[in-house]
Design a protein around this motif. Structure first.
Motif, PDB file in Angstrom:
ATOM      1  N   TRP A 138      87.341  12.228  27.830  1.00  0.00           N
ATOM      2  CA  TRP A 138      87.049  12.555  26.437  1.00  0.00           C
ATOM      3  C   TRP A 138      87.150  14.056  26.193  1.00  0.00           C
ATOM      4  N   PRO A 176      86.525  11.943  11.681  1.00  0.00           N
ATOM      5  CA  PRO A 176      85.219  12.526  12.025  1.00  0.00           C
ATOM      6  C   PRO A 176      84.418  11.668  13.002  1.00  0.00           C
ATOM      7  N   GLU A 177      84.497  10.349  12.866  1.00  0.00           N
ATOM      8  CA  GLU A 177      83.755   9.470  13.775  1.00  0.00           C
ATOM      9  C   GLU A 177      84.244   9.621  15.213  1.00  0.00           C
ATOM     10  N   PHE A 191      85.365  20.272  10.458  1.00  0.00           N
ATOM     11  CA  PHE A 191      85.757  20.354  11.865  1.00  0.00           C
ATOM     12  C   PHE A 191      85.349  21.702  12.454  1.00  0.00           C
ATOM     13  N   LEU A 218      82.749  14.462  21.398  1.00  0.00           N
ATOM     14  CA  LEU A 218      81.764  15.458  21.807  1.00  0.00           C
ATOM     15  C   LEU A 218      80.580  14.819  22.525  1.00  0.00           C
ATOM     16  N   ARG A 219      80.218  13.637  22.086  1.00  0.00           N
ATOM     17  CA  ARG A 219      79.094  12.939  22.726  1.00  0.00           C
ATOM     18  C   ARG A 219      79.466  12.461  24.133  1.00  0.00           C
ATOM     19  N   THR A 277      80.720  24.833  20.145  1.00  0.00           N
ATOM     20  CA  THR A 277      81.203  24.383  21.453  1.00  0.00           C
ATOM     21  C   THR A 277      82.263  25.312  22.023  1.00  0.00           C
ATOM     22  N   GLN A 336      85.798  12.344  16.409  1.00  0.00           N
ATOM     23  CA  GLN A 336      85.427  13.685  16.845  1.00  0.00           C
ATOM     24  C   GLN A 336      83.995  13.707  17.388  1.00  0.00           C
ATOM     25  N   SER A 337      83.074  13.078  16.677  1.00  0.00           N
ATOM     26  CA  SER A 337      81.679  13.037  17.123  1.00  0.00           C
ATOM     27  C   SER A 337      81.552  12.258  18.424  1.00  0.00           C
ATOM     28  N   MET A 338      82.296  11.177  18.540  1.00  0.00           N
ATOM     29  CA  MET A 338      82.268  10.360  19.756  1.00  0.00           C
ATOM     30  C   MET A 338      82.791  11.144  20.954  1.00  0.00           C
ATOM     31  N   LEU A 370      81.701  21.724  13.174  1.00  0.00           N
ATOM     32  CA  LEU A 370      81.407  20.894  14.335  1.00  0.00           C
ATOM     33  C   LEU A 370      81.770  21.596  15.641  1.00  0.00           C
ATOM     34  N   ILE A 398      90.393  16.944  21.741  1.00  0.00           N
ATOM     35  CA  ILE A 398      89.842  16.798  20.393  1.00  0.00           C
ATOM     36  C   ILE A 398      90.693  17.599  19.412  1.00  0.00           C
TER      37      ILE A 398
END
Length: 293
Positions: free
Chosen positions: A69, A78-79, A115, A85-86, A122, A81-83, A118, A72
């Motif tokens: 993962w 967006p869903e 983005f 990073l998680r 990081t 992207q969040s997944m 977010l 990116i």
């Protein structure tokens, strides 16, 4: 409530997959198999989700393997992207920040801002950045001032000539590709690959970068002007730059005067590939290249 025919079939496939011998392998083995199959290219997550959807066990293995993962992009939903990073946890990230692909999207600016918000926290995790700023981009003001503590590879492909005056905080940077961009060149060091395309840099600035990058292996200058400063014209005995690992040097569309000065500076005992190519229109007078040799 009775199950639909589609649901019953899905459950049957899941049960069948669960009983297959491959699904009795330890997760560590599947993680190795999945990681070896990973190719970070267009459509990567479509392929990953096909693996993930085989069965619940494979889904759990995929989701618990951070190395799967790392990629990116601003074009991801967006869903996703969040997944990413998680699930990537503390893994370094391969980031694509592409403003131009959303230029014709009415909500493109809003998506890019989301983005950016977010991703900025990081930045210390970024291993590679492919940066494609749009015309009149506002990200130019802050992008290269981020703390790139783990950045090894940087690609800047400008839609126009943008100026980045910030000192680049990327002590581990190894490869740099710039198209139409003016950087704080004196903040760069330790490069192994440098490719400049349609980029203005003075001879003095390039010499400083090369002097600070003794392990440089690849140098390419494409339609890149090496402007001469007063110190370059007056310096009849310039210091030599030893590049013992330089293996590839190619130059296209150049000024003979500044290039001859650059070549006089460089000592490259391991050079294996050397190419010079010029181009002139019918109305232009070709330059005398004999002084290069």
């Amino acid at each position: 409530m009775p199950l639909s025919l589609r649901t019953e079939r899905a459950l049957a496939r899941s049960e069948k997959n669960h009983k297959l011998p491959v699904n009795r392998l330890p997760p560590e083995v599947l993680q190795v198999v999945f990681s070896e199959e990973a190719e970070y290219s267009w459509g990567y997550y479509a392929r990953l989700f096909r693996l993930r959807n085989v069965c619940k066990y494979w889904m759990e293995v995929v989701d618990s393997t951070p190395g799967l993962w790392r990629l990116i992009s601003s074009i991801h939903l967006p869903e996703l992207q969040s997944m990413i990073l998680r699930n990537s946890k503390t893994q370094t990230l391969l980031v694509e920040y592409n403003e131009r692909i959303l230029e014709n999207d009415p909500s493109g600016a809003e998506k890019m801002e989301a983005f950016a918000s977010l991703m900025r926290p990081t930045a210390f995790r970024w291993r590679k950045l492919d940066y494609y700023p749009a015309l009149n981009s506002t990200s130019v003001a802050w992008m290269l001032s981020l703390p790139f503590h783990n950045l090894h590879h940087l690609v800047i492909d400008g839609d126009t000539w943008n100026r980045y005056d910030q000192q680049i905080d990327a002590v581990g940077l190894q490869t740099l590709r710039v198209t139409r961009g003016l950087l704080n060149w004196l903040s760069l060091s330790g490069l192994t690959l440098l490719k400049l395309d349609e980029t203005d840099i003075t001879l003095n600035e390039l010499v400083a970068v090369l002097s600070a990058s003794p392990n440089l292996d690849y140098l390419s200058l494409v339609e890149t002007s090496l402007e001469l400063g007063a110190e370059d014209a007056q310096n009849s005995s310039p210091n030599k730059i030893l590049l013992p690992r330089l293996n590839h040097l190619d130059v296209y569309q150049f000024s003979v005067g500044s290039l001859s000065l650059l070549l006089d500076r460089i000592e490259a005992p391991s050079l294996g590939y050397f190419s010079i190519e010029g181009g002139y229109t019918a109305d232009e007078e070709p330059e005398d290249c004999t002084r290069l040799f």
